[in-house]
Design a protein around this motif. Structure first.
Motif, mmCIF file in Angstrom:
data_model
loop_
_atom_site.group_PDB
_atom_site.id
_atom_site.type_symbol
_atom_site.label_atom_id
_atom_site.label_comp_id
_atom_site.label_asym_id
_atom_site.label_seq_id
_atom_site.Cartn_x
_atom_site.Cartn_y
_atom_site.Cartn_z
ATOM 1 N N GLU A 36 17.844 -27.489 3.695
ATOM 2 C CA GLU A 36 17.372 -28.402 4.736
ATOM 3 C C GLU A 36 18.213 -29.671 4.701
ATOM 4 N N LEU A 37 18.850 -29.978 5.865
ATOM 5 C CA LEU A 37 19.731 -31.143 5.942
ATOM 6 C C LEU A 37 18.982 -32.418 6.299
ATOM 7 N N GLY A 38 17.946 -32.299 7.138
ATOM 8 C CA GLY A 38 17.210 -33.476 7.571
ATOM 9 C C GLY A 38 16.406 -33.183 8.819
ATOM 10 N N THR A 39 15.914 -34.240 9.451
ATOM 11 C CA THR A 39 15.071 -34.083 10.638
ATOM 12 C C THR A 39 15.670 -34.837 11.813
ATOM 13 N N VAL A 40 15.378 -34.358 13.010
ATOM 14 C CA VAL A 40 15.882 -34.967 14.242
ATOM 15 C C VAL A 40 15.223 -36.328 14.439
ATOM 16 N N VAL A 41 16.063 -37.347 14.644
ATOM 17 C CA VAL A 41 15.544 -38.692 14.904
ATOM 18 C C VAL A 41 15.847 -39.152 16.333
ATOM 19 N N GLN A 42 16.853 -38.555 16.967
ATOM 20 C CA GLN A 42 17.172 -38.860 18.358
ATOM 21 C C GLN A 42 17.696 -37.601 19.038
ATOM 22 N N SER A 43 17.260 -37.380 20.284
ATOM 23 C CA SER A 43 17.803 -36.274 21.071
ATOM 24 C C SER A 43 18.222 -36.813 22.429
ATOM 25 N N VAL A 60 20.490 -36.086 13.610
ATOM 26 C CA VAL A 60 19.617 -35.743 12.490
ATOM 27 C C VAL A 60 19.848 -36.705 11.335
ATOM 28 N N GLU A 61 18.768 -37.304 10.836
ATOM 29 C CA GLU A 61 18.864 -38.188 9.686
ATOM 30 C C GLU A 61 18.793 -37.374 8.407
ATOM 31 N N PRO A 62 19.746 -37.539 7.495
ATOM 32 C CA PRO A 62 19.724 -36.781 6.237
ATOM 33 C C PRO A 62 18.434 -37.049 5.455
ATOM 34 N N ASN A 63 17.986 -36.016 4.750
ATOM 35 C CA ASN A 63 16.756 -36.166 3.962
ATOM 36 C C ASN A 63 17.027 -36.625 2.532
ATOM 37 N N GLY A 64 18.281 -36.930 2.239
ATOM 38 C CA GLY A 64 18.611 -37.432 0.908
ATOM 39 C C GLY A 64 19.251 -36.415 -0.003
ATOM 40 N N GLY A 65 19.225 -35.119 0.397
ATOM 41 C CA GLY A 65 19.835 -34.093 -0.443
ATOM 42 C C GLY A 65 21.347 -34.146 -0.415
ATOM 43 N N VAL A 66 21.914 -34.004 0.791
ATOM 44 C CA VAL A 66 23.361 -34.083 0.988
ATOM 45 C C VAL A 66 23.627 -34.928 2.220
ATOM 46 N N LEU A 67 24.864 -35.384 2.370
ATOM 47 C CA LEU A 67 25.248 -36.220 3.500
ATOM 48 C C LEU A 67 26.305 -35.520 4.343
ATOM 49 N N PRO A 68 26.380 -35.856 5.650
ATOM 50 C CA PRO A 68 27.442 -35.291 6.490
ATOM 51 C C PRO A 68 28.799 -35.888 6.147
ATOM 52 N N SER A 69 29.833 -35.110 6.370
ATOM 53 C CA SER A 69 31.192 -35.515 6.045
ATOM 54 C C SER A 69 32.002 -35.720 7.319
#
Length: 385
Positions: A234-241, A250-259
């Protein structure tokens, strides 16, 4: 005020068509313009280049590749005659979008090369054969208009043969690069490079909004990263569409970050993004765009139109679109990927983003991928690469 605007517009038109420094200064002096009016015309830049040329901003580029807040404008000088032709084409395209005459399905600006110093506007009309309003043709003022009849189809024709999506082989050790498959509750799409926003605390994941097609609301929906081992991270949840731009953030949930890396045949590093005139410059120089999709992989293709308006698919029109490549360059699962081009002034492997890839043509007579330009997403919502 209206008279001043008209006089400024007239002077700018003369400037763009090749007025030299001496004539410009004489015109300012004899027309009663205050010295301060120069900044309205960008005249300081004009006086700093050769006669017959004007500066354009081609890209927003990071001074420090690792610092997304270090964006600066990159400029280059181009033929004033070419600039004037392209600017008129942009204005005509904007008028078309505002008027939206009966049968209008979309349009795009196609700059010519620098030697020709021309630009055209391609207009799509419904197959009933609607004619272009006379006032549009009068306003064209030398801009070539190409009209194409389009048959409305309710169903997308078959695309490329289905292949297995491109998955990350193992759990990422650090940031997650783009170009791999991501997973929504309803479908598979392609993960874009990291997006940034002035109000965000760090990098944001992004993919196509329509990948969440079965969701009544996207806020709080999750985005996953399927792994070759059968796991889904799970990368995160949608914060804006943004349905019109077809982008979900999608805001990261703290596990990994986008590159800011794209895993292509060789790894590409995103250094910034092209402006509208930067895309026009690419067309003038006959440059191609690239993309890496989760299904069709790495492809390249010519840019067919910019600042495009697309009204084919919904009850609203999408603006600031890019048309490039062919319909075989995109299929289901590739949406959310980005189109990009090597940074001509960067290090080996540096690229600049042109825009998102959201869909492809499925009607006879035309063949291209379309998606929202990066500059449009910046103008409308403040995001940047």
């Amino acid at each position: 005020m209206e008279r001043l605007v008209h006089r400024l517009t007239t002077l700018r038109t003369r400037l763009e068509s090749g007025m030299d420094r001496r004539e410009f200064l004489r015109t300012v002096a004899t027309s009663g313009y205050a010295v301060g009016v120069a900044h309205l015309l960008g005249v300081e830049d004009f006086l700093g280049v050769d006669d017959g040329e004007v500066p354009i901003v081609t890209a927003l580029v990071r001074d420090d590749p690792d610092d997304p807040s270090s964006l600066r404008e990159r400029t280059r000088s181009v033929s004033a005659e070419w600039y004037a032709a392209v600017e008129k084409a942009f204005e005509l395209n904007e008028l078309l979008a505002r008027v939206g005459f009966t049968g209008y399905l979309g349009s795009a600006v196609v700059p010519g090369n620098y030697d020709s110093a021309t630009a055209s506007v391609s207009i799509g009309v419904s197959s009933e054969g609607q004619s272009i309003p006379e006032m549009i043709e009068e306003f064209a003022d030398g801009v070539s208009i190409d009209t194409e009849g389009i048959i409305r189809l309710e169903r997308m024709e078959d695309g490329p043969d289905f292949t297995e999506p491109r998955l990350m082989e193992r759990l990422p050790d650090g940031d997650v690069p783009s170009g791999f498959a991501c997973e929504t509750p309803s479908s598979v799409a392609t993960l874009a490079p990291a997006l940034y926003h002035p109000n965000a605390n760090g990098p944001l994941f992004a993919t196509a909004e329509h990948a969440f097609k079965s969701m009544s609301t996207l806020d709080g929906e999750t985005l996953g990263l399927p792994i070759g081992s059968g796991e889904t991270l799970e990368l995160g949840t949608v914060v804006q569409s943004h349905p019109i731009e077809d982008v979900a953030v999608v805001e990261p949930n703290g596990g990994v970050l986008p590159s800011s890396r794209i895993v292509a045949p060789s790894v590409a590093r995103v250094r910034g993004q092209y402006t509208k005139y930067g895309l026009a410059d690419l067309i003038a120089r006959d440059e191609e765009l690239e993309k890496v999709g989760a299904l069709t992989g790495h492809t390249t293709g010519q840019i067919q139109g910019i600042d495009a308006v697309t009204c084919f698919t919904d009850d609203f029109c999408r603006r600031g679109q890019i048309r490039w490549g062919g319909e075989m360059d995109l299929t289901d699962g590739d949406s959310g990927s980005v189109s990009y081009h090597p940074d001509p002034e960067g290090e080996d492997g540096d690229v600049l983003i042109a825009g998102f890839n959201n869909a492809r043509t499925w009607w006879p007579g035309q063949s291209y991928v379309w998606g929202v330009s990066a500059y449009r997403l910046t103008e409308q919502h403040g995001y940047h690469f």
